[in-house]
Enzyme design. Sequence first.
Site, PDB file in Angstrom:
ATOM      1  N   ILE A  39       0.827  -1.211   0.000  1.00 29.08           N
ATOM      2  CA  ILE A  39       0.000   0.000   0.000  1.00 29.08           C
ATOM      3  C   ILE A  39       0.864   1.265   0.000  1.00 29.08           C
ATOM      4  O   ILE A  39       0.389   2.345  -0.372  1.00 29.08           O
ATOM      5  CB  ILE A  39      -0.955  -0.033   1.222  1.00 29.08           C
ATOM      6  CG1 ILE A  39      -2.172   0.834   0.980  1.00 29.08           C
ATOM      7  CG2 ILE A  39      -0.247   0.348   2.510  1.00 29.08           C
ATOM      8  CD1 ILE A  39      -3.303   0.581   1.972  1.00 29.08           C
ATOM      9  N   HIS A 109       5.741 -12.106   5.724  1.00 29.93           N
ATOM     10  CA  HIS A 109       5.648 -11.565   4.368  1.00 29.93           C
ATOM     11  C   HIS A 109       7.037 -11.333   3.827  1.00 29.93           C
ATOM     12  O   HIS A 109       7.923 -10.887   4.550  1.00 29.93           O
ATOM     13  CB  HIS A 109       4.839 -10.266   4.322  1.00 29.93           C
ATOM     14  CG  HIS A 109       5.226  -9.229   5.325  1.00 29.93           C
ATOM     15  ND1 HIS A 109       4.887  -9.316   6.660  1.00 29.93           N
ATOM     16  CD2 HIS A 109       5.935  -8.085   5.202  1.00 29.93           C
ATOM     17  CE1 HIS A 109       5.370  -8.261   7.310  1.00 29.93           C
ATOM     18  NE2 HIS A 109       6.017  -7.506   6.445  1.00 29.93           N
ATOM     19  N   HIS A 111       8.914  -9.030   1.172  1.00 35.24           N
ATOM     20  CA  HIS A 111       8.840  -7.890   0.266  1.00 35.24           C
ATOM     21  C   HIS A 111       9.611  -8.255  -1.002  1.00 35.24           C
ATOM     22  O   HIS A 111      10.721  -8.802  -0.921  1.00 35.24           O
ATOM     23  CB  HIS A 111       9.519  -6.662   0.870  1.00 35.24           C
ATOM     24  CG  HIS A 111       8.863  -6.104   2.097  1.00 35.24           C
ATOM     25  ND1 HIS A 111       8.079  -4.976   2.074  1.00 35.24           N
ATOM     26  CD2 HIS A 111       8.902  -6.498   3.388  1.00 35.24           C
ATOM     27  CE1 HIS A 111       7.659  -4.703   3.305  1.00 35.24           C
ATOM     28  NE2 HIS A 111       8.152  -5.611   4.127  1.00 35.24           N
TER      29      HIS A 111
END
Length: 126
Positions: A39, A109, A111
């Site tokens: 985001i 997560h 990246h």
Amino acid sequence: MSDSVEGYDSDNIFAKILRGEIPCDRVYEDDHVLAFRDINPQAPVHVLVIPKGPYRSIVDLAEQGSDVEIAAWVRAQAHLARELGVADSGFRILSNCGVDGHQEVAHLHMHLFGGCDLGRMIEPAG
Ligand code: AMP
């Protein structure tokens, strides 16, 4: 897939994305993995690749996930590097873990950054 991992907080924002409670800009999904655009992108290509299981970090995934989940997560990262056009030009994958790693969202997560010169890896610790 592990049903519960000790210490995992199922109210984290990526868990809500996985449950469909909040939207994401999805770029890839399979049985074990979801990937979506960050985001607040830090590079022209910046996506987050997450296992669907309840893992806080790569330590949880390695210790409690299945080989199928681990393979799917790794393969998705390489697939996305190719699909997003950075496999040949170069890219960076990075996973912040825990307090010293400044992990903001407590769901594992990776990246994936690319699409420009990303500079050196990190500044030396002071
Ligand atoms: P970190 O946990 O420090 O590795 O970073 C978490 C990352 O998640 C940051 O880069 C945020 O911009 C990103 N992020 C937070 N909320 C969302 C969201 N709803 N959709 C996509 N990315 C998000």
